[in-house]
Write an enzyme that holds these catalytic residues in place. Structure first.
Site, PDB file in Angstrom:
ATOM      1  N   ASP A 417       0.836  -1.194   0.000  1.00 23.88           N
ATOM      2  CA  ASP A 417       0.000   0.000   0.000  1.00 23.88           C
ATOM      3  C   ASP A 417       0.876   1.251   0.000  1.00 23.88           C
ATOM      4  O   ASP A 417       1.751   1.415   0.858  1.00 23.88           O
ATOM      5  CB  ASP A 417      -0.893  -0.029   1.244  1.00 23.88           C
ATOM      6  CG  ASP A 417      -1.988   1.012   1.201  1.00 23.88           C
ATOM      7  OD1 ASP A 417      -2.845   0.926   0.304  1.00 23.88           O
ATOM      8  OD2 ASP A 417      -1.994   1.900   2.072  1.00 23.88           O
ATOM      9  N   ASN A 418       0.664   2.110  -0.991  1.00 22.43           N
ATOM     10  CA  ASN A 418       1.360   3.409  -1.059  1.00 22.43           C
ATOM     11  C   ASN A 418       2.881   3.312  -0.883  1.00 22.43           C
ATOM     12  O   ASN A 418       3.464   4.008  -0.034  1.00 22.43           O
ATOM     13  CB  ASN A 418       0.803   4.365   0.004  1.00 22.43           C
ATOM     14  CG  ASN A 418      -0.611   4.806  -0.295  1.00 22.43           C
ATOM     15  OD1 ASN A 418      -0.989   4.978  -1.445  1.00 22.43           O
ATOM     16  ND2 ASN A 418      -1.412   4.960   0.736  1.00 22.43           N
ATOM     17  N   GLU A 446       1.383  -0.582  -5.223  1.00 23.86           N
ATOM     18  CA  GLU A 446       0.179   0.230  -5.386  1.00 23.86           C
ATOM     19  C   GLU A 446       0.601   1.693  -5.288  1.00 23.86           C
ATOM     20  O   GLU A 446       0.430   2.349  -4.271  1.00 23.86           O
ATOM     21  CB  GLU A 446      -0.850  -0.118  -4.300  1.00 23.86           C
ATOM     22  CG  GLU A 446      -2.206   0.547  -4.489  1.00 23.86           C
ATOM     23  CD  GLU A 446      -2.453   1.720  -3.534  1.00 23.86           C
ATOM     24  OE1 GLU A 446      -3.533   2.332  -3.624  1.00 23.86           O
ATOM     25  OE2 GLU A 446      -1.572   2.009  -2.700  1.00 23.86           O
TER      26      GLU A 446
END
Length: 691
Positions: A417-418, A446
């Site tokens: 994530d990120n 991501e």
């Protein structure tokens, strides 16, 4: 120059510092910039070899280079794969594809995982030089006897090459004798040295003088799933969740109830069961439904607000079960032929244990409070981002420990994530460290951010990357984006196409109904070797939160059980359609590689036509032709115009196409009529075979 003189000259050049020329060696402390035969612009390379290009076993790796020399003598090139043990592997003579730019190309196919190498060897081609010069001189009657004798000696030299098969040596010896046979005419003698048999023998083992290798560039060959995969994302707490009327509250699903969904995921043809975070969820500043700032006592909160009194990133939310239950889930996944991916979200809820134990790992503001995450105008009051600059050694070690915990319980992929909000050097370190012990682990980035960051994350080790596919809807946008992905960065960045995610529901998906869900699945599944869907895609979930490109009643903030059985029974699930797309992907090697996509013209810009063609070194061809109606609201009739050369055909050729979605067959050629109804048949997916 005699053979001995040529060999001596080559050995002297190789003995020079850096393997270069005597002129370069005469300048102490310098390295030659080119070899005796210059080899420049080798591809695939990543930043001149700073990072490896990537491939998987069996992938067709296109190799290109610029190779030339002084004067008019013939030059040639060979592409060579270097095996992980340092020995030379498969090699192939390159083809001159552009004489004006001296561009050579070839295709190599690595056959195993590991850290390979790639180099291009430029060399002087004495037979090619003789063939060219002798043809001109014999025709003009100039130095005829001399040219024929030189040809005979050249072929004798070739016949005596180490490694030359006896039968091939015999062919070359006979040709040399014919070149010297004065009972024949001059042209007949010349032709004897230029027969297809002679050329075939010399193609297998050519005479190569002044061999000048490029440097060896790294090529990392990873397992097949790193490039070809189908992801299915879901929230395990929603599978089996129910509302307890008597208690007046929701009861969470567990790993064991979530495991009941695995056979259906596998039946649709997906490879990966991807779980959003499964850790304890913070209670401080917990978000309520639809990202509201006020959560009720029974609201579950966002699983991305990681950490509470029960533990942090190395713990399991008590509602989901225990590590024993997680191991049960992983075992059931493997039985179904699935691998398990886990979300790695390096961020903390305010009550995460790290906040109390390591406050230095976070950013403290002027008022003494810890800064929560923001992406203006979005605010994430329930999340504290890590600050990697205060104690990098401590954070690095702890994250590696956490990752090792999940790998030890069967996780083989991480959706990160990120990652663009953490230092790139951290990811380079972490991925490399994990790969030392677990080279099978695959990382999906991501990172919806600027190209430089997305590309660099891929260079440092992320095998796959989320992409901007979700926002590319018009035909020209899709063409432009895919052509960019398949040319500029194809040797290191593998895009993953997702029509929707738990955070993304574009206006196109909100208003197109079942047809848009079908056509976007066709594009995602067949344009990219890696693709994925978020649970609920089969049910055409498309209601958006007002003013946002995300689902109404977003599953990030509440339970969302789905009635899969009812959807299947009533026939409004897209599961059979998705299953067929995944079956087509698995059946066609052409769809398992990123390169080779060609777009074809259409008289209607709402109809997109593309092909993917793969031709193996043994000549085996796989060709898929796809036509998609991009208008989910209306039937489109048009004519498509095929680039026949790109399909490996002549403009007048006719061929049979079979629709993999319906079984119908048609006779096609350069110009073809199509009619696509978005509700009954939004796309053709054709297998092509010659008539």
């Amino acid at each position: 120059m005699t053979t001995e003189q040529q060999t001596t000259r080559a050995s002297k050049a190789q003995a020079a510092p850096g393997g270069g020329s005597p002129r370069a060696a005469a300048r102490p402390g310098t390295a030659p910039l080119v070899g005796r035969i210059p080899v420049l612009g080798v591809e695939p390379t990543v930043d001149a070899g700073r990072w490896p290009a990537t491939a998987v076993p069996g992938e067709l790796v296109p190799v290109r280079a610029t190779v030339f020399r002084e004067g008019h003598d013939a030059v040639a090139a060979t592409a060579v794969l270097v095996r992980p043990d340092g020995t030379d592997g498969p090699s192939v003579r390159m083809t001159l594809v552009n004489k004006g730019t001296d561009a050579y190309a070839a295709v190599l196919v690595p056959d195993a995982e590991g850290d390979w190498g790639l180099r291009v060897e430029g060399w002087s081609d004495p037979y090619g030089t003789w063939d060219h010069d002798a043809t001109i001189k014999v025709e003009a009657g100039v130095d005829v006897a001399l040219m024929l004798e030189e040809g005979a000696r050249l072929l004798e030299r070739a016949a005596a090459q180490p490694g030359r098969a006896a039968a091939d040596a015999e062919v070359l010896g006979a040709a040399a004798n014919s070149l010297r046979d004065t009972s024949r005419g001059d042209h007949e003698r010349l032709d004897a040295g230029r027969t297809p048999q002679v050329r075939e023998v010399l193609d297998r083992l050519p005479l190569r003088d002044l061999v000048s290798p490029s440097q060896t560039y790294p090529l990392r060959v990873e397992r097949r799933l790193a490039a070809f995969s189908a992801w299915y994302e879901f929230f395990p707490r929603s599978e089996g969740a129910r509302y307890d009327e008597e208690a007046g509250r929701w009861v969470s699903g567990t790993f064991r109830t979530a495991a009941e969904r695995l056979p259906a995921i596998a039946d649709m043809g997906f490879d990966i069961a991807y779980l959003t975070p499964v850790h304890p969820i913070g209670r401080i500043n917990r978000k309520g439904p639809n990202n509201s700032l006020t959560a009720g006592p029974e609201d579950p909160g966002s699983p991305y607000a990681i950490g509470a009194a029960e533990g942090g990133h190395d713990a399991i939310h008590p509602d989901l079960g225990t590590f024993e239950d997680f191991d049960f889930f992983v075992a059931r996944a493997r039985e179904a032929g699935l691998e398990v991916a886990l979300d790695l979200a390096l961020q903390c809820a305010p009550d995460h244990p790290w906040v109390a134990e390591h406050p230095e790992w976070f950013t403290t503001r002027a008022d003494g409070t810890i800064a929560y995450a923001e992406n203006p105008p979005k605010k994430y009051q329930d999340i504290y981002p890590l600050n990697f600059d205060n104690d990098p050694a401590g954070i690095y070690a702890e994250v590696k420990r956490v990752v090792d915990v999940w790998i030890s319980h069967g996780v083989t992929l991480f959706r990160v994530d990120n990652p663009h909000t953490k230092p790139v050097e951290f990811w380079e370190w972490l991925i490399a460290e994990v790969a030392r012990e677990h080279p099978e682990v695959v990382w999906l980035s991501e990172a919806f951010t600027r190209p430089a960051m997305m590309h660099t994350l891929a260079k440092v080790g992320f095998q796959q990357s989320y992409s901007y596919f979700a926002w590319r809807n018009a035909a020209w946008e899709v063409r432009e984006y895919v052509e960019q992905l398949t040319s500029e960065s194809a040797h290191y960045m593998r895009p993953s196409f997702w029509p929707t995610t738990h955070d993304i529901l574009t206006p196109t998906m909100q208003y197109g109904g079942p047809p848009v869900f079908k056509l976007r699945a066709v594009l995602a599944a067949l344009l990219s070797p890696s693709w994925g869907i978020y649970s609920g895609y089969e049910l055409v979930e498309h209601a958006a939160r007002p003013g946002a490109e995300e689902q109404l009643d977003n599953e990030k903030y509440q339970y969302r059980p789905r009635d899969w059985a009812r959807a299947e029974a009533e026939g409004w699930s897209l599961a059979p359609y998705l299953k067929r797309l995944n079956e087509v992907r698995r059946a066609h090697p052409a769809l398992q590689q990123l390169r080779g996509t060609v777009f074809h013209a259409s008289d209607d810009e709402n109809v997109l036509c593309f092909s993917r063609r793969r031709v193996d070194p043994d000549g085996t061809e796989d060709l898929v032709l796809v036509v998609v109606n991009l208008d989910p609201h209306a039937t489109r009739e048009t004519t498509v115009h095929l680039d026949m050369a790109a399909l490996g055909r002549q403009w007048w050729d006719r061929f049979t196409v079979t629709d993999e979605l319906t079984g119908a067959t048609y006779e096609w050629g350069e110009h073809d009529y199509v009619r696509l109804d978005p509700y009954t048949q939004p796309a053709h997916v054709f297998t092509v075979r010659s008539s």
